[in-house]
Structure formats: structure tokens, C-alpha cells
Motif scaffolding. Structure first.
Motif, PDB file in Angstrom:
ATOM      1  N   ASN A  76       0.741  -1.259  -0.118  1.00 32.49           N
ATOM      2  CA  ASN A  76       0.075  -0.038  -0.002  1.00 32.49           C
ATOM      3  C   ASN A  76       0.743   1.369   0.131  1.00 32.49           C
ATOM      4  OD1 ASN A  76       0.890  -0.600   2.866  1.00 32.49           O
ATOM      5  ND2 ASN A  76      -0.905   0.303   3.410  1.00 32.49           N
ATOM      6  N   GLU A  77       2.282   1.073   0.655  1.00 34.10           N
ATOM      7  CA  GLU A  77       2.622   2.192   0.599  1.00 34.10           C
ATOM      8  C   GLU A  77       3.510   2.087  -0.639  1.00 34.10           C
ATOM      9  OE1 GLU A  77       6.123   4.970   3.555  1.00 34.10           O
ATOM     10  OE2 GLU A  77       5.228   3.157   3.406  1.00 34.10           O
ATOM     11  N   ILE A  78       3.776   1.645  -1.141  1.00 33.85           N
ATOM     12  CA  ILE A  78       4.781   1.094  -2.780  1.00 33.85           C
ATOM     13  C   ILE A  78       4.030   2.156  -3.747  1.00 33.85           C
ATOM     14  CG2 ILE A  78       5.997  -0.586  -4.847  1.00 33.85           C
ATOM     15  CD1 ILE A  78       6.502  -1.962  -2.394  1.00 33.85           C
ATOM     16  N   ASP A  79       2.755   1.571  -3.272  1.00 34.03           N
ATOM     17  CA  ASP A  79       1.271   2.121  -4.829  1.00 34.03           C
ATOM     18  C   ASP A  79       1.822   3.557  -4.449  1.00 34.03           C
ATOM     19  OD1 ASP A  79       1.354  -0.102  -5.656  1.00 34.03           O
ATOM     20  OD2 ASP A  79      -0.953  -0.737  -4.038  1.00 34.03           O
ATOM     21  N   GLU A  80       1.125   4.382  -3.132  1.00 29.72           N
ATOM     22  CA  GLU A  80       0.698   5.196  -2.938  1.00 29.72           C
ATOM     23  C   GLU A  80       1.694   6.609  -3.034  1.00 29.72           C
ATOM     24  OE1 GLU A  80      -0.283   8.315   0.406  1.00 29.72           O
ATOM     25  OE2 GLU A  80       0.302   6.251   1.479  1.00 29.72           O
ATOM     26  N   ILE A  81       3.558   5.577  -3.387  1.00 29.08           N
ATOM     27  CA  ILE A  81       4.718   7.078  -3.447  1.00 29.08           C
ATOM     28  C   ILE A  81       5.587   6.464  -4.574  1.00 29.08           C
ATOM     29  CG2 ILE A  81       4.723   7.435  -0.796  1.00 29.08           C
ATOM     30  CD1 ILE A  81       7.240   5.791  -0.275  1.00 29.08           C
ATOM     31  N   ILE A  83       7.477   3.091  -6.348  1.00 29.12           N
ATOM     32  CA  ILE A  83       8.645   1.871  -6.171  1.00 29.12           C
ATOM     33  C   ILE A  83      10.072   2.452  -5.908  1.00 29.12           C
ATOM     34  CG2 ILE A  83       9.075   1.140  -8.419  1.00 29.12           C
ATOM     35  CD1 ILE A  83       9.119  -0.741  -5.387  1.00 29.12           C
ATOM     36  N   LEU A  84      10.170   3.943  -6.703  1.00 29.58           N
ATOM     37  CA  LEU A  84      11.408   4.057  -6.644  1.00 29.58           C
ATOM     38  C   LEU A  84      12.246   4.825  -4.836  1.00 29.58           C
ATOM     39  CD1 LEU A  84      14.043   4.710  -7.218  1.00 29.58           C
ATOM     40  CD2 LEU A  84      13.333   6.918  -8.371  1.00 29.58           C
ATOM     41  N   ASN A  85      10.453   5.468  -4.509  1.00 28.44           N
ATOM     42  CA  ASN A  85      10.994   6.145  -3.678  1.00 28.44           C
ATOM     43  C   ASN A  85      10.325   4.786  -2.359  1.00 28.44           C
ATOM     44  OD1 ASN A  85      10.734   9.076  -4.860  1.00 28.44           O
ATOM     45  ND2 ASN A  85       8.920   9.109  -4.697  1.00 28.44           N
ATOM     46  N   ALA A  86       9.759   4.237  -2.670  1.00 34.12           N
ATOM     47  CA  ALA A  86       9.463   3.804  -1.245  1.00 34.12           C
ATOM     48  C   ALA A  86      11.148   2.574  -1.448  1.00 34.12           C
ATOM     49  CB  ALA A  86       8.786   2.196  -1.882  1.00 34.12           C
ATOM     50  N   SER A  87      11.587   2.156  -2.897  1.00 36.50           N
ATOM     51  CA  SER A  87      13.093   1.427  -2.023  1.00 36.50           C
ATOM     52  C   SER A  87      14.179   2.786  -1.245  1.00 36.50           C
ATOM     53  CB  SER A  87      13.127   1.528  -3.572  1.00 36.50           C
ATOM     54  OG  SER A  87      13.133   0.444  -4.006  1.00 36.50           O
ATOM     55  N   MET A  88      14.300   3.666  -1.614  1.00 37.41           N
ATOM     56  CA  MET A  88      15.402   4.624  -1.243  1.00 37.41           C
ATOM     57  C   MET A  88      14.484   5.357   0.301  1.00 37.41           C
ATOM     58  SD  MET A  88      17.442   5.144  -3.336  1.00 37.41           S
ATOM     59  CE  MET A  88      18.153   6.494  -1.954  1.00 37.41           C
ATOM     60  N   LYS A  89      13.187   5.002   0.005  1.00 36.13           N
ATOM     61  CA  LYS A  89      12.653   5.487   2.348  1.00 36.13           C
ATOM     62  C   LYS A  89      13.267   4.201   2.911  1.00 36.13           C
ATOM     63  CE  LYS A  89       8.377   6.647   4.360  1.00 36.13           C
ATOM     64  NZ  LYS A  89       8.127   5.712   4.806  1.00 36.13           N
ATOM     65  N   LEU A 119       8.384  12.349   2.899  1.00 31.58           N
ATOM     66  CA  LEU A 119       7.582  12.179   1.856  1.00 31.58           C
ATOM     67  C   LEU A 119       6.196  12.641   2.431  1.00 31.58           C
ATOM     68  CD1 LEU A 119       8.794  10.191  -0.854  1.00 31.58           C
ATOM     69  CD2 LEU A 119       8.354  11.888  -1.043  1.00 31.58           C
ATOM     70  N   LYS A 120       5.410  13.435   2.138  1.00 30.47           N
ATOM     71  CA  LYS A 120       4.089  13.691   2.613  1.00 30.47           C
ATOM     72  C   LYS A 120       2.838  12.388   2.724  1.00 30.47           C
ATOM     73  CE  LYS A 120       5.121  16.877   4.567  1.00 30.47           C
ATOM     74  NZ  LYS A 120       5.053  16.701   6.286  1.00 30.47           N
ATOM     75  N   ASN A 121       3.096  11.164   2.610  1.00 27.32           N
ATOM     76  CA  ASN A 121       2.312   9.766   2.728  1.00 27.32           C
ATOM     77  C   ASN A 121       1.452   9.473   3.652  1.00 27.32           C
ATOM     78  OD1 ASN A 121       5.302   9.395   3.848  1.00 27.32           O
ATOM     79  ND2 ASN A 121       4.274   6.811   3.651  1.00 27.32           N
ATOM     80  N   THR A 122       0.189   8.707   4.041  1.00 26.68           N
ATOM     81  CA  THR A 122      -0.392   8.554   4.439  1.00 26.68           C
ATOM     82  C   THR A 122      -0.278   7.440   4.989  1.00 26.68           C
ATOM     83  OG1 THR A 122      -2.084   7.616   2.442  1.00 26.68           O
ATOM     84  CG2 THR A 122      -2.267   9.634   4.057  1.00 26.68           C
ATOM     85  N   THR A 123       0.136   6.277   4.566  1.00 27.16           N
ATOM     86  CA  THR A 123       0.714   4.727   5.178  1.00 27.16           C
ATOM     87  C   THR A 123       2.146   4.800   5.245  1.00 27.16           C
ATOM     88  OG1 THR A 123       1.409   4.129   2.835  1.00 27.16           O
ATOM     89  CG2 THR A 123      -1.295   3.917   3.985  1.00 27.16           C
ATOM     90  N   GLY A 124       2.426   4.522   5.699  1.00 26.59           N
ATOM     91  CA  GLY A 124       3.869   4.016   6.420  1.00 26.59           C
ATOM     92  C   GLY A 124       4.460   4.562   7.622  1.00 26.59           C
ATOM     93  N   LYS A 125       5.319   4.928   7.566  1.00 23.67           N
ATOM     94  CA  LYS A 125       6.363   6.279   8.913  1.00 23.67           C
ATOM     95  C   LYS A 125       6.572   6.912   8.131  1.00 23.67           C
ATOM     96  CE  LYS A 125      10.923   6.689  11.558  1.00 23.67           C
ATOM     97  NZ  LYS A 125      10.622   7.063  12.142  1.00 23.67           N
ATOM     98  N   GLN A 126       6.060   8.539   9.151  1.00 24.16           N
ATOM     99  CA  GLN A 126       6.478   9.333   9.180  1.00 24.16           C
ATOM    100  C   GLN A 126       7.931  10.312   9.346  1.00 24.16           C
ATOM    101  OE1 GLN A 126       3.791  10.724   6.647  1.00 24.16           O
ATOM    102  NE2 GLN A 126       3.280   8.520   6.616  1.00 24.16           N
ATOM    103  N   PHE A 127       8.428  10.754   9.146  1.00 24.23           N
ATOM    104  CA  PHE A 127       9.928  11.366   9.550  1.00 24.23           C
ATOM    105  C   PHE A 127       9.409  12.490  10.085  1.00 24.23           C
ATOM    106  CE2 PHE A 127      13.040   9.067   5.577  1.00 24.23           C
ATOM    107  CZ  PHE A 127      12.160   7.876   6.590  1.00 24.23           C
ATOM    108  N   THR A 128      10.268  12.205  11.506  1.00 23.09           N
ATOM    109  CA  THR A 128      10.017  13.749  11.840  1.00 23.09           C
ATOM    110  C   THR A 128      11.018  14.580  11.424  1.00 23.09           C
ATOM    111  OG1 THR A 128      11.649  13.398  13.664  1.00 23.09           O
ATOM    112  CG2 THR A 128       9.800  12.392  14.238  1.00 23.09           C
ATOM    113  N   ALA A 129      10.846  16.268  12.119  1.00 26.00           N
ATOM    114  CA  ALA A 129      11.981  17.075  12.013  1.00 26.00           C
ATOM    115  C   ALA A 129      13.394  16.887  12.178  1.00 26.00           C
ATOM    116  CB  ALA A 129      11.415  18.644  12.017  1.00 26.00           C
ATOM    117  N   GLU A 130      13.392  15.600  13.179  1.00 26.14           N
ATOM    118  CA  GLU A 130      14.652  15.502  13.388  1.00 26.14           C
ATOM    119  C   GLU A 130      15.558  14.607  12.623  1.00 26.14           C
ATOM    120  OE1 GLU A 130      12.090  15.795  15.441  1.00 26.14           O
ATOM    121  OE2 GLU A 130      12.452  17.403  16.567  1.00 26.14           O
ATOM    122  N   GLU A 131      14.522  13.656  12.782  1.00 25.58           N
ATOM    123  CA  GLU A 131      15.206  12.043  11.064  1.00 25.58           C
ATOM    124  C   GLU A 131      15.384  12.850  10.416  1.00 25.58           C
ATOM    125  OE1 GLU A 131      12.646   8.512  13.536  1.00 25.58           O
ATOM    126  OE2 GLU A 131      11.732   9.804  12.193  1.00 25.58           O
TER     127      GLU A 131
END
Length: 219
Positions: A76-81, A83-89, A119-131
Motif C-alpha cells: 500500500n505504501e509502494i502504491d502511494e509513493i 517503488i523508487l521512492n519506497a526503495s529509497m525510503k 514524503l507526505k504519505n498517509t501510510t507507513g512511517k512518517q519522518f520527524t524533522a529531527e530524523e
């Protein structure tokens, strides 16, 4: 034997992913820091190794690593962002999970690890500003065919591949008709025939062209 480091720094992490071209299952990424004295004459790009050799190498890599981490990014996250972005994320997440902050990161491929962050995706981990700031602060270098040149990237490729294969073996038990235990979700003739016969599952990547003669399945 492959080279030990690119940067010559002690805490250099290698990253890689597995499963980018699959129709089903996660894309799995790994990051690892190996000790400077690590050596192994067998270790290579996981695609060049047999399953038996990969399974033999995995506990050696895990036991000798300074630190390592593995991340699955689900369909579901791959479909949203994509596959290239998902691989990097996935590689970014794995770096953040390491118990030690790397001084330098080498990445298999031709794209900087920091190419897209937050990336402002709705599924998966959301990075904090510190991360995000931490990832930006670590120098990194992309290396084409790095998994056949540097030990840490090769080790990451073995971890990503073996952990992903385990995942596919588990979900095979839920949907044995696709034979993921054998094809691991790749677009084999057998896998596509099973999609044609049985349709899709929650593990299929709906943004991918699952059948060659149609752009989308009737859902």
C-alpha cells in the motif's frame, strides 16, 4: 574480495534493497556497518549467490556487524509513493534504526540516499524533522553496482534478500496458489497465470502492471 570502505571512515554504512521488481510483497531494505577488519571471500551481490550461500552468510554477517537494520515497505505504501521512492525510503528507515549513527553511507544504485526526504504519505512511517535533519547531515555516495564492489553493500543486499524471502515464505502459507515460496512475488509466468485465475490479494502491488495484456485489473 570486495573493498571494505569507500570513504575510509570507520563507521561507514552500506545500504541496499530487494524486491523492487516484484508484483507482490514488500520492498525490503537493509543498512549495515561492518567492522573495519571484516573480511569474507564468499560475500558478493546477493543476486550472484545461491539461496544456500545467502542463508549461510546471513548469521555470519549479523554476528560480526557493528549494527544492522532491516525494513519492509508494504504494497500500500509502494502504491502511494511509487517503488523508487519506497526503495529509497526503506533504506532511509533502515539507517535511522541503526544503533550507531554512521559517519558516511554508501548506497547501491545511482540515486542519493537523501534525494527525497519527508514524503507526505498517509501510510507507513512518517519522518520527524529531527530524523530528516539527521539523514541530511550524513554524507552519502551512490555507487552503481555497489553490491558487487563493497562488502557493506553486499552484506546489506544479503540481509535484504534473505529477510524478504522469509516474508514471502510466510505469506505463501496464506495464499499458496501463487507459489510465492518459489517465485518470491516476481513476475514469472506461473505467478501471472495465478493472478489471471484467482485475481489479486492484499499483498499485490496495484500500481504495477500485473498482467501484460491489460493496464488494470477489474476489481
Amino acid at each position: 574480495m570486495l573493498a571494505s570502505t569507500f570513504s575510509k571512515l570507520i563507521l561507514e554504512a552500506g545500504t541496499d534493497e530487494a524486491g523492487r521488481g516484484c508484483l507482490a510483497g514488500p520492498v525490503t531494505a537493509a543498512a549495515i556497518i561492518l567492522p573495519t577488519n571484516f573480511s569474507n571471500s564468499i560475500l558478493n551481490d546477493s543476486k550472484q549467490l545461491s539461496e544456500k550461500v545467502r542463508e549461510k552468510l546471513r548469521p555470519i554477517i549479523e554476528d560480526e556487524a557493528v549494527t544492522f537494520a532491516v525494513t519492509h515497505l508494504l504494497p500500500n505504501e509502494i502504491d502511494e509513493i511509487n517503488i523508487l521512492n519506497a526503495s529509497m525510503k526503506g533504506m532511509q528507515e533502515s539507517v535511522l534504526k541503526l544503533n550507531v549513527v554512521p559517519e558516511f553511507i554508501i548506497v547501491d544504485g545511482n540515486r542519493s540516499l537523501n534525494a527525497k526526504l519527508g514524503l507526505k504519505n498517509t501510510t507507513g512511517k512518517q519522518f520527524t524533522a529531527e530524523e530528516i535533519e539527521l539523514l541530511k547531515s550524513i554524507p552519502n555516495q551512490s555507487i552503481v553496482k555497489g553490491d558487487s564492489k563493497y562488502l557493506s553493500i553486499a552484506a546489506a543486499s544479503v540481509l535484504a534478500k534473505t529477510y524478504r524471502d522469509e516474508y514471502m515464505d510466510r505469506i505463501h502459507e496464506e495464499f499458496p496458489m501463487y507459489n510465492w515460496k518459489k517465485n518470491k512475488g516476481y513476475p514469472t509466468k506461473e505467478h501471472r497465470e495465478a493472478i489471471r485465475k484467482y485475481g489479486t490479494t492484499k499483498y499485490h502491488r496495484m500500481s504495477f502492471r500485473l498482467l501484460p495484456e491489460q493496464l488494470a485489473l477489474d476489481l
